[in-house]
Design a protein around this motif. Structure first.
Motif, PDB file in Angstrom:
ATOM      1  N   CYS A  77      34.631  31.068  30.485  1.00 56.12           N
ATOM      2  CA  CYS A  77      35.132  32.454  30.610  1.00 56.12           C
ATOM      3  C   CYS A  77      33.941  33.375  30.479  1.00 56.12           C
ATOM      4  O   CYS A  77      33.106  32.451  29.747  1.00 56.12           O
ATOM      5  CB  CYS A  77      36.199  32.968  30.419  1.00 56.12           C
ATOM      6  SG  CYS A  77      36.498  33.012  28.879  1.00 56.12           S
ATOM      7  N   HIS A  99      38.015  27.376  29.972  1.00 55.59           N
ATOM      8  CA  HIS A  99      39.376  27.305  29.767  1.00 55.59           C
ATOM      9  C   HIS A  99      39.685  25.695  31.065  1.00 55.59           C
ATOM     10  O   HIS A  99      39.184  26.346  32.038  1.00 55.59           O
ATOM     11  CB  HIS A  99      39.528  28.500  30.215  1.00 55.59           C
ATOM     12  CG  HIS A  99      39.970  29.448  29.801  1.00 55.59           C
ATOM     13  ND1 HIS A  99      40.886  30.322  28.774  1.00 55.59           N
ATOM     14  CD2 HIS A  99      39.427  30.282  29.077  1.00 55.59           C
ATOM     15  CE1 HIS A  99      41.021  31.113  27.567  1.00 55.59           C
ATOM     16  NE2 HIS A  99      39.582  31.438  28.642  1.00 55.59           N
ATOM     17  N   CYS A 150      41.941  33.105  22.878  1.00 54.96           N
ATOM     18  CA  CYS A 150      40.122  33.061  23.516  1.00 54.96           C
ATOM     19  C   CYS A 150      40.698  34.994  23.929  1.00 54.96           C
ATOM     20  O   CYS A 150      41.455  35.438  24.161  1.00 54.96           O
ATOM     21  CB  CYS A 150      39.688  32.476  24.653  1.00 54.96           C
ATOM     22  SG  CYS A 150      38.527  33.535  25.204  1.00 54.96           S
ATOM     23  N   CYS A 182      39.565  37.002  26.201  1.00 59.78           N
ATOM     24  CA  CYS A 182      39.728  37.233  26.986  1.00 59.78           C
ATOM     25  C   CYS A 182      41.201  37.092  28.372  1.00 59.78           C
ATOM     26  O   CYS A 182      41.020  37.924  29.025  1.00 59.78           O
ATOM     27  CB  CYS A 182      38.889  35.723  28.268  1.00 59.78           C
ATOM     28  SG  CYS A 182      39.741  34.672  29.096  1.00 59.78           S
TER      29      CYS A 182
HETATM   30 ZN   LIG Z   1      38.523  33.019  27.673  1.00 61.79          ZN
END
Ligand SMILES: [Zn+2]
Length: 440
Positions: free
Chosen positions: A248, A255, A310, A312
């Motif tokens: 990402c 991922h 993470c 994101c």
């Molecule tokens: Zn991520």
């Protein structure tokens, strides 16, 4: 940006529930293939015995060799009439392995790759040049259909033919490329020879790098040379192809799509799970696949789970970039070495060019490792002393990293040719007789 927001941002507990539901379906589906039906019988197990995620460990691993032995249809779990496509591995040794897809499998696969592309910022309006092999190899078609599903202008050029790649990039104003990292580095020589500076003259913005393990240095090099964001792509044909795991924008691990794959990381020697965050071999169980479900498949790829969440927003667990293949590891003078270690040590040096190869020979019972490496052109014009000093510095660096001292041969830029296929990093000639008494 998400492609399947609900699945991508699912909370951990919900992912586990979905995995269990899909695992039970997968085990039932797998037991319809000849291979798994016999395996369940031998073990005296029924699919209903796999009733928790942990109980999967009652089953032995599935290996590449199992796939070869069961060639061609031993793993097929649906009537042949429901298969709409097959792919195959290159099969450099022994029989190739084949994989089958139903219509629903292709749908699931396409969505997985589409997720990856959207995650990196690719979108309608981009021009996508797909520079990996089409045909039996999964890299080409896997990305192709995902890009089309996203409504992205796609150029199915395939691998190789550097000058044609460059002309297409220029004329169609390519913004996104998918290629093997060694090819991206190789192509730079042709770009420069044609007087093109990719940073200045091409509107490229994203590169997907896949199909061969590569180091962080290689990623940065591609980013600097092309002026792009480069993302690491992971997949294998036995698990559909690309789209198993992907970076990402945080670029801190890939991922792994846990609604489609149940991952384990095991000690490659004992097969026991390693501690969380420790290195080991990735083992995958497909979830939701119809034509060819695979249970506990040993990928041969070495990695580790990333710890922590993470930024994101995606909750699917991340794996580290692939350190190497369990079978790419070679042993020199009793030391285990991965090609990526050599890469990490060398490509951090600014004098070093874009490509390298490791050649292993045996002479008089002794293993000899030679690293051939491209360096900057100037070392072949100036004082030979400078070249010698560079060689010594490289030898020192490699000794520190690997604990053995290789011979080093310096080459001019572009000397190690790339065809766009996977780079051959290790050439093992140790079974070739060369002086002395051969002990093989
Ligand atoms: Zn991520």
């Amino acid at each position: 940006m998400y492609w399947q927001k609900e699945l991508e941002t699912m909370e951990d507990a919900r992912i586990r529930r979905l995995q269990l539901k899909r695992l039970r379906e997968t085990v039932r589906a797998a037991s319809r293939s000849t291979f798994y039906r016999e395996r369940f019988q031998q073990l005296g197990l029924s699919p209903e015995d796999i009733c928790t995620l942990d109980s999967l460990r009652k089953l032995p691993f599935t290996t590449k060799n199992d796939l070869r032995q069961a060639y061609p249809f031993g793993f097929l779990a649906v009537p042949k009439g429901r298969v709409v496509r097959m792919h195959a591995s290159t099969g450099t040794t022994g029989r190739s392995t084949v994989v089958f897809y139903t219509r629903a499998d292709l749908d699931q696969w396409t969505d997985l790759v589409a997720r990856c592309m959207v995650m990196t910022g690719a979108r309608q309006g981009d021009v996508f040049q797909n520079m990996t092999g089409y045909g039996l190899f999964t890299g080409g078609l896997g990305f192709h259909y995902a890009a089309e599903r996203l409504g992205i202008f796609t150029i199915p050029i395939g691998s190789g033919n550097t000058r044609r790649q460059i002309h297409m990039m220029r004329e169609f104003e390519t913004t996104v490329i998918h290629c093997i990292p060694s090819f991206a580095l190789y192509m730079v020589h042709s770009l420069h020879a044609m007087g093109i500076d990719p940073r200045r003259d091409l509107p490229l913005r994203i590169a997907f790098l896949g199909a061969e393990p590569h180091s962080e240095h290689v990623r940065r090099k591609v980013e600097e040379l092309y002026g792009v964001d480069a993302f690491n792509s992971y997949g294998l044909s036995e698990m559909y192809g690309p789209g198993v795991a992907f970076e990402c924008p945080a670029k801190d691990g890939m991922h792994l799509w846990e609604d489609a794959y149940l991952p384990e990381i095991v000690d490659p020697g004992t097969g026991e799970p390693v501690e969380d965050g420790a290195k080991g071999e990735l083992v995958l169980t497909s979830l939701g696949r119809e034509a060819m479900p695979l249970l506990r498949y040993r990928t041969g790829d070495l990695t580790a789970f990333c710890t922590g969440e993470c930024g994101c927003g995606r909750r699917h667990r991340r794996i580290r970039r692939i350190i190497g293949r369990a079978d790419d590891m070679f042993i020199i003078k009793g030391v285990n070495i991965f090609p990526t270690q050599v890469e990490e040590a060398l490509l951090g040096m600014e004098e070093v060019g874009n490509n390298y190869q490791i050649i292993l020979k045996r002479k008089d019972y002794t293993d000899i490792m030679t690293v051939t490496v491209e360096v900057q052109e100037r070392f072949f014009r100036g004082d030979p002393q400078e070249r010698e000093q560079l060689r010594r510095r490289m030898a020192k660096r490699l000794r520190e990293e690997l604990l053995v001292t290789p011979d080093i041969e310096l080459l001019k830029p572009g000397a190690l040719e790339s065809t766009g296929g996977k780079a051959v990093r290790v050439v093992d000639k140790r079974d070739i007789y060369e002086g002395g008494i051969s002990d093989t």
